[in-house]
Design a protein around this motif. Sequence first.
Motif, PDB file in Angstrom:
ATOM      1  N   ALA A 103       0.821  -1.215   0.000  1.00 62.34           N
ATOM      2  CA  ALA A 103       0.000   0.000   0.000  1.00 62.34           C
ATOM      3  C   ALA A 103       0.851   1.259   0.000  1.00 62.34           C
ATOM      4  N   GLY A 104       2.104   1.147   0.415  1.00 61.87           N
ATOM      5  CA  GLY A 104       3.003   2.292   0.408  1.00 61.87           C
ATOM      6  C   GLY A 104       3.907   2.336  -0.809  1.00 61.87           C
ATOM      7  N   ARG A 105       3.701   1.446  -1.740  1.00 62.86           N
ATOM      8  CA  ARG A 105       4.575   1.362  -2.916  1.00 62.86           C
ATOM      9  C   ARG A 105       3.818   1.546  -4.217  1.00 62.86           C
ATOM     10  N   LEU A 106       2.692   2.216  -4.149  1.00 66.01           N
ATOM     11  CA  LEU A 106       1.868   2.405  -5.338  1.00 66.01           C
ATOM     12  C   LEU A 106       2.304   3.644  -6.103  1.00 66.01           C
ATOM     13  N   GLY A 123      -9.875  -7.601  -0.538  1.00 68.13           N
ATOM     14  CA  GLY A 123     -11.257  -7.406  -0.134  1.00 68.13           C
ATOM     15  C   GLY A 123     -11.412  -6.300   0.896  1.00 68.13           C
ATOM     16  N   LEU A 124     -12.482  -5.521   0.786  1.00 67.09           N
ATOM     17  CA  LEU A 124     -12.746  -4.414   1.707  1.00 67.09           C
ATOM     18  C   LEU A 124     -14.036  -4.721   2.461  1.00 67.09           C
ATOM     19  N   ALA A 143      -5.377  -7.879   3.715  1.00 74.21           N
ATOM     20  CA  ALA A 143      -4.242  -7.169   4.319  1.00 74.21           C
ATOM     21  C   ALA A 143      -3.862  -5.918   3.532  1.00 74.21           C
ATOM     22  N   PHE A 144      -3.872  -5.989   2.214  1.00 83.68           N
ATOM     23  CA  PHE A 144      -3.536  -4.823   1.394  1.00 83.68           C
ATOM     24  C   PHE A 144      -4.603  -3.748   1.528  1.00 83.68           C
ATOM     25  N   ALA A 149      -6.489   1.593   3.294  1.00 84.65           N
ATOM     26  CA  ALA A 149      -7.471   2.446   3.954  1.00 84.65           C
ATOM     27  C   ALA A 149      -6.857   3.213   5.116  1.00 84.65           C
ATOM     28  N   ALA A 150      -5.936   2.583   5.839  1.00 83.83           N
ATOM     29  CA  ALA A 150      -5.279   3.256   6.957  1.00 83.83           C
ATOM     30  C   ALA A 150      -4.341   4.355   6.462  1.00 83.83           C
TER      31      ALA A 150
END
Length: 220
Positions: A103-106, A123-124, A143-144, A149-150
């Motif tokens: 999520a920090g590597r997009l 999944g959300l 997990a992703f 979202a965080a």
Amino acid sequence: MLPDLLRQMGFDVPRREADRPRVGVSACLMGEPVRHDGGHRRHALVHDQLSALVRVTPVCPEVSIGLPVPRPPIQVVELNNQRRVRGVADPDQDFTEALGEQAGRLPGPLSGFVLKSRSPSCGLGTTPVHDAQGSARGLGDGAFANALAARHPRLPMANDCDLDDPLFARAFVLRVFCHHHWRAGGNAALKMLRHRSATLGEPLLSGTRRFLDRLARATP
């Protein structure tokens, strides 16, 4: 239908793809064969309609962390009040942190994300959560998706199944374009967007204004 809605809000879809809002999309929804079984879950609205309005960035967190295609399935397991993503056949394999780090590597900046529902990574609120014996006990986030979202609490996010509801799809696209203009213009853009939203009918009007209020409490 979606282009007409955007024009109603005064949004023009830029001819150059590079000028459009960037939206992350679970790669399987774009027809890429990256699922654990080697297949895909091409979503017609995402592939055919949304991609004509935005700049789509396909993402598969599981492939990004080096998992092969096809690959042994993984699942979300709740252990000691923590949710972990582990291999089904080999529970000693834990991918929780690796998936979350994606999520920090997009590539960015993003103005939205469409996630594959029920996925242990993407999944959300729709992903089955299992106990230590492998029995499903409820639903939660992959997990992703949880890490995304965080990290970006005001980013418009949706599961693919959410977009099967035409009203939700319209609201999501409006939020994506509002987010994109807010990032470019800050609070001045929000004032303009709030004025333009008066052309919307309910419930789009109230939903859009609530989203603009959330953006107003943040820094682009």
